[in-house]
Design a protein around this motif. Structure first.
Motif, PDB file in Angstrom:
ATOM      1  N   GLY A 169      53.626 -45.630   5.102  1.00  0.00           N
ATOM      2  CA  GLY A 169      52.949 -46.859   4.718  1.00  0.00           C
ATOM      3  C   GLY A 169      51.522 -46.659   4.275  1.00  0.00           C
ATOM      4  N   PHE A 170      51.079 -45.419   4.109  1.00  0.00           N
ATOM      5  CA  PHE A 170      49.705 -45.179   3.670  1.00  0.00           C
ATOM      6  C   PHE A 170      49.681 -44.004   2.714  1.00  0.00           C
ATOM      7  N   LEU A 171      49.093 -44.211   1.554  1.00  0.00           N
ATOM      8  CA  LEU A 171      48.972 -43.162   0.545  1.00  0.00           C
ATOM      9  C   LEU A 171      47.503 -42.761   0.452  1.00  0.00           C
ATOM     10  N   SER A 172      47.156 -41.640   1.069  1.00  0.00           N
ATOM     11  CA  SER A 172      45.751 -41.257   1.152  1.00  0.00           C
ATOM     12  C   SER A 172      45.144 -40.996  -0.216  1.00  0.00           C
ATOM     13  N   GLY A 173      45.903 -40.351  -1.103  1.00  0.00           N
ATOM     14  CA  GLY A 173      45.378 -40.063  -2.436  1.00  0.00           C
ATOM     15  C   GLY A 173      45.123 -41.329  -3.229  1.00  0.00           C
ATOM     16  N   ILE A 174      46.068 -42.268  -3.180  1.00  0.00           N
ATOM     17  CA  ILE A 174      45.912 -43.546  -3.870  1.00  0.00           C
ATOM     18  C   ILE A 174      44.744 -44.325  -3.279  1.00  0.00           C
ATOM     19  N   ASN A 175      44.585 -44.273  -1.971  1.00  0.00           N
ATOM     20  CA  ASN A 175      43.477 -44.959  -1.313  1.00  0.00           C
ATOM     21  C   ASN A 175      42.136 -44.448  -1.812  1.00  0.00           C
ATOM     22  N   VAL A 176      41.982 -43.133  -1.930  1.00  0.00           N
ATOM     23  CA  VAL A 176      40.731 -42.554  -2.426  1.00  0.00           C
ATOM     24  C   VAL A 176      40.543 -42.884  -3.903  1.00  0.00           C
ATOM     25  N   LEU A 177      41.635 -42.866  -4.680  1.00  0.00           N
ATOM     26  CA  LEU A 177      41.540 -43.205  -6.103  1.00  0.00           C
ATOM     27  C   LEU A 177      40.997 -44.612  -6.290  1.00  0.00           C
ATOM     28  N   LEU A 186      41.764 -35.827   2.376  1.00  0.00           N
ATOM     29  CA  LEU A 186      41.861 -37.178   1.827  1.00  0.00           C
ATOM     30  C   LEU A 186      42.200 -38.213   2.892  1.00  0.00           C
ATOM     31  N   SER A 187      42.740 -37.744   4.022  1.00  0.00           N
ATOM     32  CA  SER A 187      43.059 -38.654   5.125  1.00  0.00           C
ATOM     33  C   SER A 187      41.945 -38.745   6.156  1.00  0.00           C
ATOM     34  N   SER A 188      40.836 -38.059   5.907  1.00  0.00           N
ATOM     35  CA  SER A 188      39.721 -38.080   6.858  1.00  0.00           C
ATOM     36  C   SER A 188      39.135 -39.480   6.969  1.00  0.00           C
ATOM     37  N   ARG A 189      38.516 -39.771   8.096  1.00  0.00           N
ATOM     38  CA  ARG A 189      37.989 -41.107   8.352  1.00  0.00           C
ATOM     39  C   ARG A 189      37.003 -41.572   7.278  1.00  0.00           C
ATOM     40  N   PRO A 190      36.046 -40.744   6.839  1.00  0.00           N
ATOM     41  CA  PRO A 190      35.103 -41.218   5.819  1.00  0.00           C
ATOM     42  C   PRO A 190      35.789 -41.612   4.513  1.00  0.00           C
ATOM     43  N   LEU A 191      36.737 -40.782   4.046  1.00  0.00           N
ATOM     44  CA  LEU A 191      37.403 -41.095   2.784  1.00  0.00           C
ATOM     45  C   LEU A 191      38.367 -42.263   2.934  1.00  0.00           C
ATOM     46  N   ARG A 192      38.999 -42.362   4.094  1.00  0.00           N
ATOM     47  CA  ARG A 192      39.868 -43.517   4.310  1.00  0.00           C
ATOM     48  C   ARG A 192      39.052 -44.805   4.258  1.00  0.00           C
ATOM     49  N   THR A 193      37.886 -44.793   4.911  1.00  0.00           N
ATOM     50  CA  THR A 193      37.006 -45.964   4.886  1.00  0.00           C
ATOM     51  C   THR A 193      36.529 -46.246   3.474  1.00  0.00           C
ATOM     52  N   PHE A 194      36.190 -45.198   2.731  1.00  0.00           N
ATOM     53  CA  PHE A 194      35.747 -45.329   1.340  1.00  0.00           C
ATOM     54  C   PHE A 194      36.766 -46.118   0.520  1.00  0.00           C
ATOM     55  N   GLY A 195      38.041 -45.815   0.692  1.00  0.00           N
ATOM     56  CA  GLY A 195      39.089 -46.540  -0.022  1.00  0.00           C
ATOM     57  C   GLY A 195      39.316 -47.932   0.518  1.00  0.00           C
ATOM     58  N   GLU A 196      39.223 -48.093   1.824  1.00  0.00           N
ATOM     59  CA  GLU A 196      39.463 -49.392   2.443  1.00  0.00           C
ATOM     60  C   GLU A 196      38.411 -50.425   2.060  1.00  0.00           C
ATOM     61  N   LEU A 197      37.220 -49.963   1.681  1.00  0.00           N
ATOM     62  CA  LEU A 197      36.136 -50.882   1.328  1.00  0.00           C
ATOM     63  C   LEU A 197      36.215 -51.357  -0.120  1.00  0.00           C
ATOM     64  N   THR A 198      37.261 -50.974  -0.829  1.00  0.00           N
ATOM     65  CA  THR A 198      37.370 -51.286  -2.259  1.00  0.00           C
ATOM     66  C   THR A 198      37.159 -52.765  -2.549  1.00  0.00           C
ATOM     67  N   TYR A 199      37.912 -53.630  -1.898  1.00  0.00           N
ATOM     68  CA  TYR A 199      37.831 -55.061  -2.197  1.00  0.00           C
ATOM     69  C   TYR A 199      36.489 -55.639  -1.758  1.00  0.00           C
ATOM     70  N   SER A 200      35.990 -55.211  -0.603  1.00  0.00           N
ATOM     71  CA  SER A 200      34.693 -55.695  -0.122  1.00  0.00           C
ATOM     72  C   SER A 200      33.584 -55.366  -1.117  1.00  0.00           C
TER      73      SER A 200
END
Length: 355
Positions: free
Chosen positions: A10-18, A276-290
């Protein structure tokens, strides 16, 4: 060596960073909003232009890439499990994800109109366009132009596409779903070719067709690209890089193919790279909409400060303003995600489950 199927996780780390980098590209594209005055704008006067030339001059291309990434993400989450009883949950999840922050930033930008005309970035900030934004339809053909927190236009275009996606795959066998989506994508491709002649007379914006074509291509990519070993990951990475090389960034019609190649590359590289699954990069992707929704209100405030202090364009070309703008946007985006978006989303979803 076998790799886990990231779609099952349910999580695509590469897509999240992209998507994180796509959001950053929009921020850099809009850096030009700090230019104040009637003199001719020179892109090369922006800080670190040699390094950031592409997002400074082509950052708007991130929007259709976003649409394709959305197709990948939603297909990964819902393609195989949207069954009876799940449709309402899907719709509610989309509302919980998108609308609360949109409403908050809309009201904030409306309040910032009190700062006066010079700091504002977009026009048409009147009652009509406030209502269009409130209804989440600011770019459906009823508008006179961009208004309020204008970047939301690209998300509003996706709303009917989200609905169409759910209806297309609801209660169908998985293989039927895929062929149906491929058929829709083929039809959309024809509409993209003949779109203006077919759609303009009936008042349908071609942006809907363009968004749908990118989105459903993302759905197809999500279903067809399987990465279950390092060998398959390497194969897909080579194919995507070969596609990028064949297209060339300076060719005339490269955007759709580039979006495909980057999406494939992101899916393939994700399971291979633990980084790409590290906490900083995961957060980087999660903040996209914000970040996407907060950067214009922040720009309005900074523009007001520059005008009030008489600095205007003095620091426009300074890395200091660029770093301050990006850092502030990500800080506000993080606080918003942690203390507003996530709690509100959990509350809305919990209320839906209870009722």
């Amino acid at each position: 060596m076998k790799l886990p199927d990231t779609r099952d996780q349910g999580f695509l780390s590469g897509i999240n960073v992209l998507r994180g980098f796509l959001s950053l590209s929009v921020l850099l594209w809009h850096y030009q909003h700090f230019w104040i005055g009637g003199a001719e704008f020179d892109y090369s006067s922006q800080p670190w232009f040699a390094l950031l030339r592409v997002p400074y001059t082509r950052g708007y291309d991130a929007v259709p890439m976003f649409w394709m990434v959305s197709g990948v993400v939603l297909a990964n989450a819902y393609f195989t499990n949207l069954q009876r009883g799940q449709l309402a949950t899907y719709v509610w999840a989309r509302v919980a994800r998108l609308y609360p922050l949109h409403l908050i930033t809309l009201i904030l930008v409306a309040a910032l109109q009190l700062l006066g005309d010079p700091p504002q970035i977009y026009g048409n900030n009147n009652v009509k366009h406030f209502m269009l934004n409130l209804l989440f339809v600011p770019w459906w053909g009823f508008e006179d132009g961009y208004s309020f927190n204008a970047p939301i236009w690209s998300v509003s275009i996706e709303i009917p596409i989200y609905v169409a996606f759910a209806l297309l795959i609801y209660r169908l066998h998985t293989n039927v779903r895929l062929w149906l989506v491929i058929g829709v994508l083929a039809a959309l491709s024809m509409l993209r070719i003949f779109g203006p002649d077919l759609l303009d007379p009936i008042g349908v914006k071609s942006d809907f067709v363009r968004c749908a074509a990118y989105f459903f291509m993302g759905v197809v990519i999500s279903r067809l690209i399987r990465v279950d070993s390092r060998r398959s990951a390497f194969t897909w990475m080579v194919l995507s890089l070969g596609l990028l090389a064949a297209l060339g960034l300076d060719s005339g019609n490269w955007l759709f193919g580039t979006s495909m190649a980057l999406s494939i590359l992101a899916i393939a590289v994700g399971p291979v790279s633990q980084f790409l699954s590290s906490r900083p990069l995961r957060t980087f992707g999660e903040l996209t909409y914000s970040v996407f929704l907060w950067h214009v209100p922040i720009q309005i405030c900074l523009r007001w400060f520059l005008i009030e202090t008489g600095l205007t364009n003095r620091y426009f070309g300074s890395p200091l303003l660029l770093v301050g703008y990006v850092s502030t946007t990500y800080l506000v985006g993080y606080l918003s995600f942690k203390y507003i978006e996530e709690p509100m989303r959990r509350k809305i979803r919990r209320r839906k489950i209870i009722t």
